[in-house]
Design an enzyme around this catalytic site. Structure first.
Site, PDB file in Angstrom:
ATOM      1  N   ASP A  29     -15.981 -84.889 -48.356  1.00 18.83           N
ATOM      2  CA  ASP A  29     -17.185 -84.115 -48.028  1.00 18.83           C
ATOM      3  C   ASP A  29     -18.281 -85.076 -47.599  1.00 18.83           C
ATOM      4  OD1 ASP A  29     -19.743 -82.617 -48.392  1.00 18.83           O
ATOM      5  OD2 ASP A  29     -18.418 -81.064 -49.181  1.00 18.83           O
ATOM      6  N   ILE A  30     -18.953 -84.720 -46.504  1.00 17.94           N
ATOM      7  CA  ILE A  30     -19.958 -85.609 -45.915  1.00 17.94           C
ATOM      8  C   ILE A  30     -21.240 -85.684 -46.750  1.00 17.94           C
ATOM      9  CG2 ILE A  30     -21.201 -83.977 -44.414  1.00 17.94           C
ATOM     10  CD1 ILE A  30     -20.664 -85.985 -42.096  1.00 17.94           C
ATOM     11  N   ASN A  85     -16.300 -71.582 -52.746  1.00 19.22           N
ATOM     12  CA  ASN A  85     -17.408 -70.664 -52.474  1.00 19.22           C
ATOM     13  C   ASN A  85     -16.941 -69.640 -51.449  1.00 19.22           C
ATOM     14  OD1 ASN A  85     -19.074 -72.313 -54.121  1.00 19.22           O
ATOM     15  ND2 ASN A  85     -19.457 -73.678 -52.398  1.00 19.22           N
ATOM     16  N   GLN A  92     -21.132 -70.092 -49.792  1.00 20.39           N
ATOM     17  CA  GLN A  92     -20.315 -70.566 -48.661  1.00 20.39           C
ATOM     18  C   GLN A  92     -21.184 -70.793 -47.438  1.00 20.39           C
ATOM     19  OE1 GLN A  92     -17.004 -68.041 -47.438  1.00 20.39           O
ATOM     20  NE2 GLN A  92     -16.078 -69.695 -46.242  1.00 20.39           N
ATOM     21  N   GLU A  93     -21.042 -71.971 -46.856  1.00 16.40           N
ATOM     22  CA  GLU A  93     -21.810 -72.313 -45.649  1.00 16.40           C
ATOM     23  C   GLU A  93     -20.904 -72.555 -44.456  1.00 16.40           C
ATOM     24  OE1 GLU A  93     -24.240 -75.650 -46.791  1.00 16.40           O
ATOM     25  OE2 GLU A  93     -25.687 -74.345 -47.816  1.00 16.40           O
ATOM     26  N   HIS A  98     -11.890 -73.269 -47.726  1.00 21.35           N
ATOM     27  CA  HIS A  98     -11.815 -74.638 -48.249  1.00 21.35           C
ATOM     28  C   HIS A  98     -12.033 -74.640 -49.756  1.00 21.35           C
ATOM     29  CE1 HIS A  98     -16.055 -73.929 -47.155  1.00 21.35           C
ATOM     30  NE2 HIS A  98     -16.356 -74.721 -48.164  1.00 21.35           N
ATOM     31  N   HIS A 100     -13.173 -77.237 -52.894  1.00 24.61           N
ATOM     32  CA  HIS A 100     -13.813 -78.510 -53.244  1.00 24.61           C
ATOM     33  C   HIS A 100     -13.119 -79.112 -54.467  1.00 24.61           C
ATOM     34  CE1 HIS A 100     -17.791 -77.697 -51.101  1.00 24.61           C
ATOM     35  NE2 HIS A 100     -17.294 -76.470 -51.154  1.00 24.61           N
TER      36      HIS A 100
END
Ligand code: AMP
Length: 137
Positions: A29-30, A85, A92-93, A98, A100
């Protein structure tokens, strides 16, 4: 569709890949909660838990199960959170399924304490029955 994670899985957008097979892709994750925070995605498109098929979700879980151990060993974490999420209300964005994997360390304060609520008399039974009614096996 402008699917960021699909582009990452196709390596059209760079990422720090930690695992790949024919069906799944995992990368750092960035904006990690802690260093070593990994995202695991299916290569086929689904939005989230509500439209992914159960077979793919089962296989995704196996990859998460495997990578949780790798993340823990690589980071020296005391534990991990497995987080998903689903829909904006749940945070959720990015709208490609996905999961995490978040390495956790004692007192790292990554999450604020969760808010809890209470049931009124009988409400638990009513709600449990309501959920049972909607279970589709
Ligand atoms: P969510 O809130 O569950 O939808 O999480 C989306 C996650 O994707 C966030 O934690 C972001 O930091 C992460 N993210 C967004 N863009 C990228 C990217 N290009 N590479 C890696 N992680 C990303």
């Amino acid at each position: 569709m402008n699917d960021l994670f699909l582009k990452i899985s196709r390596r059209e957008i760079p990422s720090a890949c930690v695992y790949e097979d024919a069906h799944f892709f995992a990368f750092l994750d960035i904006q990690p909660c802690n260093k070593g925070h990994v995202l695991v995605i299916p290569k086929t498109y689904s939005r989230n838990i509500f439209d992914i098929d159960s077979h793919t979700f089962g296989d995704l879980s196996k990859v998460v199960h495997m990578l949780a151990r790798a993340v823990r060993k690589a980071t020296g974490a005391s534990g991990v959170n497995i987080v998903m999420n689903n829909e904006p209300a749940a945070g959720q964005e990015v709208f490609h399924t996905h999961v995490h994997i978040i390495p956790r360390f004692e007192n790292d304060h990554v999450f604020s304490p969760p808010r809890h609520t209470t049931y009124t008399e009988g409400e638990m039974d009513t709600l449990a029955e309501e959920i049972q009614k909607h279970v589709e096996t």
